[in-house]
Scaffold this active site. Sequence first.
Site, PDB file in Angstrom:
ATOM      1  N   ASP A  25      69.892  51.953  32.860  1.00 53.50           N
ATOM      2  CA  ASP A  25      69.631  50.474  32.840  1.00 53.50           C
ATOM      3  C   ASP A  25      70.489  49.807  33.807  1.00 53.50           C
ATOM      4  O   ASP A  25      71.696  50.331  33.907  1.00 53.50           O
ATOM      5  CB  ASP A  25      70.201  49.926  31.508  1.00 53.50           C
ATOM      6  CG  ASP A  25      70.304  48.563  31.262  1.00 53.50           C
ATOM      7  OD1 ASP A  25      69.358  47.883  32.080  1.00 53.50           O
ATOM      8  OD2 ASP A  25      70.984  47.953  30.569  1.00 53.50           O
ATOM      9  N   ASN A  27      70.841  46.199  34.523  1.00 55.78           N
ATOM     10  CA  ASN A  27      71.139  44.989  34.251  1.00 55.78           C
ATOM     11  C   ASN A  27      71.522  44.536  32.844  1.00 55.78           C
ATOM     12  O   ASN A  27      71.690  43.462  32.502  1.00 55.78           O
ATOM     13  CB  ASN A  27      69.963  44.067  34.631  1.00 55.78           C
ATOM     14  CG  ASN A  27      68.507  44.297  33.528  1.00 55.78           C
ATOM     15  OD1 ASN A  27      68.871  45.235  32.763  1.00 55.78           O
ATOM     16  ND2 ASN A  27      67.593  43.505  33.844  1.00 55.78           N
ATOM     17  N   ASP A  29      70.367  44.979  29.936  1.00 52.97           N
ATOM     18  CA  ASP A  29      69.609  44.554  28.847  1.00 52.97           C
ATOM     19  C   ASP A  29      69.444  45.534  27.823  1.00 52.97           C
ATOM     20  O   ASP A  29      68.408  45.376  26.682  1.00 52.97           O
ATOM     21  CB  ASP A  29      68.232  43.815  29.150  1.00 52.97           C
ATOM     22  CG  ASP A  29      67.403  44.788  29.978  1.00 52.97           C
ATOM     23  OD1 ASP A  29      67.775  45.865  30.138  1.00 52.97           O
ATOM     24  OD2 ASP A  29      66.133  44.220  30.410  1.00 52.97           O
ATOM     25  N   ASP A  33      65.521  50.600  33.894  1.00 53.30           N
ATOM     26  CA  ASP A  33      64.458  49.976  34.753  1.00 53.30           C
ATOM     27  C   ASP A  33      64.599  50.806  35.982  1.00 53.30           C
ATOM     28  O   ASP A  33      65.134  51.806  36.373  1.00 53.30           O
ATOM     29  CB  ASP A  33      64.759  48.605  34.912  1.00 53.30           C
ATOM     30  CG  ASP A  33      66.638  48.458  35.206  1.00 53.30           C
ATOM     31  OD1 ASP A  33      67.154  49.311  36.043  1.00 53.30           O
ATOM     32  OD2 ASP A  33      67.249  47.838  34.243  1.00 53.30           O
ATOM     33  N   ASP A 102      51.971  57.440  36.201  1.00 52.39           N
ATOM     34  CA  ASP A 102      51.131  57.869  34.984  1.00 52.39           C
ATOM     35  C   ASP A 102      50.068  56.635  34.805  1.00 52.39           C
ATOM     36  O   ASP A 102      50.261  55.604  34.725  1.00 52.39           O
ATOM     37  CB  ASP A 102      52.186  57.495  33.738  1.00 52.39           C
ATOM     38  CG  ASP A 102      51.945  58.408  32.563  1.00 52.39           C
ATOM     39  OD1 ASP A 102      50.748  58.522  32.397  1.00 52.39           O
ATOM     40  OD2 ASP A 102      52.736  58.908  31.898  1.00 52.39           O
ATOM     41  N   ASP A 203      46.830  60.260  31.699  1.00 52.45           N
ATOM     42  CA  ASP A 203      47.051  60.448  30.383  1.00 52.45           C
ATOM     43  C   ASP A 203      45.715  60.712  29.497  1.00 52.45           C
ATOM     44  O   ASP A 203      44.693  60.423  29.776  1.00 52.45           O
ATOM     45  CB  ASP A 203      47.547  58.891  29.792  1.00 52.45           C
ATOM     46  CG  ASP A 203      48.137  58.829  28.580  1.00 52.45           C
ATOM     47  OD1 ASP A 203      49.067  59.702  28.176  1.00 52.45           O
ATOM     48  OD2 ASP A 203      47.421  57.936  27.491  1.00 52.45           O
ATOM     49  N   GLU A 245      46.382  65.357  31.837  1.00 55.99           N
ATOM     50  CA  GLU A 245      46.766  65.736  30.303  1.00 55.99           C
ATOM     51  C   GLU A 245      45.669  66.140  29.301  1.00 55.99           C
ATOM     52  O   GLU A 245      44.976  65.219  29.200  1.00 55.99           O
ATOM     53  CB  GLU A 245      47.892  64.602  29.735  1.00 55.99           C
ATOM     54  CG  GLU A 245      48.489  64.964  28.304  1.00 55.99           C
ATOM     55  CD  GLU A 245      48.861  63.864  27.368  1.00 55.99           C
ATOM     56  OE1 GLU A 245      49.652  63.934  26.575  1.00 55.99           O
ATOM     57  OE2 GLU A 245      48.251  62.785  27.636  1.00 55.99           O
ATOM     58  N   ASP A 320      56.999  63.255  24.773  1.00 56.38           N
ATOM     59  CA  ASP A 320      56.073  63.306  23.301  1.00 56.38           C
ATOM     60  C   ASP A 320      56.779  64.389  22.514  1.00 56.38           C
ATOM     61  O   ASP A 320      56.548  64.586  21.216  1.00 56.38           O
ATOM     62  CB  ASP A 320      54.824  63.403  23.392  1.00 56.38           C
ATOM     63  CG  ASP A 320      54.006  62.286  23.906  1.00 56.38           C
ATOM     64  OD1 ASP A 320      54.539  61.325  23.857  1.00 56.38           O
ATOM     65  OD2 ASP A 320      53.075  62.656  24.622  1.00 56.38           O
TER      66      ASP A 320
HETATM   67  O1  TEU Z   1      49.870  61.466  24.421  1.00 57.53           O
HETATM   68  C1  TEU Z   1      48.510  62.075  24.040  1.00 57.53           C
HETATM   69  C2  TEU Z   1      48.625  62.467  22.482  1.00 57.53           C
HETATM   70  O2  TEU Z   1      47.583  62.907  22.160  1.00 57.53           O
HETATM   71  C3  TEU Z   1      49.888  62.157  21.874  1.00 57.53           C
HETATM   72  O3  TEU Z   1      49.832  61.105  20.824  1.00 57.53           O
HETATM   73  C4  TEU Z   1      50.062  63.340  20.944  1.00 57.53           C
HETATM   74  O4  TEU Z   1      49.260  63.680  19.929  1.00 57.53           O
HETATM   75  C5  TEU Z   1      51.548  63.309  20.164  1.00 57.53           C
HETATM   76  O5  TEU Z   1      52.445  62.411  21.059  1.00 57.53           O
HETATM   77  C6  TEU Z   1      51.938  64.529  19.873  1.00 57.53           C
HETATM   78  O6  TEU Z   1      53.148  64.228  19.248  1.00 57.53           O
HETATM   79  C7  TEU Z   1      49.743  60.427  25.559  1.00 57.53           C
HETATM   80  C8  TEU Z   1      51.133  60.140  25.795  1.00 57.53           C
HETATM   81  O7  TEU Z   1      51.947  61.151  26.182  1.00 57.53           O
HETATM   82  C9  TEU Z   1      51.581  59.267  24.654  1.00 57.53           C
HETATM   83  O8  TEU Z   1      53.029  59.081  24.906  1.00 57.53           O
HETATM   84  C10 TEU Z   1      50.799  58.218  24.343  1.00 57.53           C
HETATM   85  O9  TEU Z   1      51.224  57.869  23.063  1.00 57.53           O
HETATM   86  C11 TEU Z   1      49.579  58.751  24.117  1.00 57.53           C
HETATM   87  O10 TEU Z   1      48.933  59.548  25.110  1.00 57.53           O
HETATM   88  C12 TEU Z   1      48.437  57.353  24.089  1.00 57.53           C
HETATM   89  O11 TEU Z   1      48.598  56.840  25.436  1.00 57.53           O
HETATM   90 CA    CA Z   2      67.186  47.029  32.367  1.00 54.89          CA
END
Ligand code: TEU
Ligand code: CA
Length: 542
Positions: A25, A27, A29, A33, A102, A203, A245, A320
């Site tokens: 961070d 600033n 908050d 960032d 992303d 994603d 992914e 994740d």
């Molecule tokens: O994740 C893909 C996804 O299927 C995840 O929700 C996964 O099943 C879960 O996190 C397992 O714990 C991608 C992104 O990496 C994730 O951060 C997002 O929430 C998701 O897509 C939706 O965009």
């Molecule tokens: Ca910030």
Amino acid sequence: MEGTRKEHWWRDAVIYQIYPRSFQDSNGDGIGDLRGIIQRLDYLKELGIDAIWLSPVCKSPQDDNGYDISDYQDIDPMFGSLDDMEELIKEAKKRNIRIIMDLVLNHSSDEHRWFQEAKKSKDNPYHDYYVWRDGKEGVYPNDMRSVFGGPAWEWVPELEQYYFHQFSVKQPDLNWENPKVRREIYDMILWWMEKGAGGFRLDVIDQIAKEPDQKITNNGPRLHEFIQELSRETFQKGDLITVGEAWGADIERAKLYSNPDGSEFSMVFQFEHIGLDQQEGKSKWDVAPLPVVKLKQVLAKWQRELHGCGWNSLFWNNHDLPRIVSRWGNDQKYRVESAKMLATLLHGMQGTPYIYQGEELGMTNVRFADISQYQDIETLNMYKERLDEGYSKEEIMNSIYAKGRDNARTPMQWSGEVNAGFTKGTPWLEVNPNYTKINAESELSDPDSVFYYYQKLIRLRKEHSVFVNGEFTLLMEEDPQVFAYIRKEGDTEVLVCANFSETPAACDLLSEWKDGEVLIWNYKEKGETGVLRPYEAMMIRR
Ligand code: TEU
Ligand code: CA
């Protein structure tokens, strides 16, 4: 880059993932960032990485921490401005680091202009940008469920229609069948390419070709057709690193995704190894011990099968997933040894290694006492759902401690100062209390730290082309403790050997390789002959 084809220049690259909210961070908050990232570029340069994958920074109501985008061509004010983004790209470039953005293309936010228009009427030009089905209130088109719990359908009374959402209610699925949607997406990507984006992470890309009437979510019939068009219209016009992914990827699909002819992506994230420590047929929350022999088999299979005809992404962690040292190492007595052991195994393989922020410090999972301290939508929804289903609070909290996504999302631990040097304000998610001991400042002042071990692994990949090109052979396949393999290119062989447990393990390989050159080793003094100490790991070349 001896042995690397020119068009695959990125094959010796190492990529670092930043979760911008939790990195730095600038600033006060409490939220990380872009300017914070700029301040830390020299740290990343010191580590030696080639590219940064930035989790989403586009405009978003943050229902799923930015994976719900409301404007693909603007930066969320919480993270900064477009100018900051351009400065980040420029400052990174000065240090030979590229920025990988992303792209969340399976769904947008419900606050995106397209969706706001789409729900106005059935004949609005944007209506067909999303996936709708007629129906009656309370009578869902079918019983499909969202990944984050609850039905995958949401009723819009004004239209008397349901829209489809594989993730949260605020993440309506985009309709890839509509060529206009695809064109908008391509133009947006070309715009980011012009701004200097060095690559893209896509994603849940395996879910774009959904067929809800057939209850198909991933691997839909038109999936590779869509991806090839996407690649042709965008990525192939530039010089990029791209990674899809794909939770649903098997070997055959991975070969398509990462076809060396460049028709889809550079590489793909597959998750077969990630699902190994859960109960068969259940969800990730139903934790089971890791079968080490199975882990070896799975990783070896991916190494063998993609060799020469595809490309692996190598990762233990992301935003994740729980922290690997807590998950498959030992985050107490052997934290440093096991963090280095896991790194050795991963960085010895063929593919592109990913380091998730804090992994290079051996950062661990967190155990907050109360559910109110958690922020992640997936965790909070699961908590409610399982309480209703009759699970005890204790059982649920244990699942969260093992697998919750907030484990990866606690702020980066920069120093022993208040809030780990992450913010001068109140952090959006509490810091892990172990920051007083585990932080970048102390790692940088200790030559034996996890940080310098990662730095060395990155350097080795650049110095020895065998890591990029060599064939992979698994050794001691049935051994439940020793994880060992050989990489071989021409006359050069490297042994990567590790004890994947906290008890000593018998292993004769070291005497066989005693005349080789030790490239890296996580212990200092020689141990007893024929025995690997807890989490002992090394690479030897001959
Ligand atoms: O994740 C893909 C996804 O299927 C995840 O929700 C996964 O099943 C879960 O996190 C397992 O714990 C991608 C992104 O990496 C994730 O951060 C997002 O929430 C998701 O897509 C939706 O965009
Ligand atoms: Ca910030």
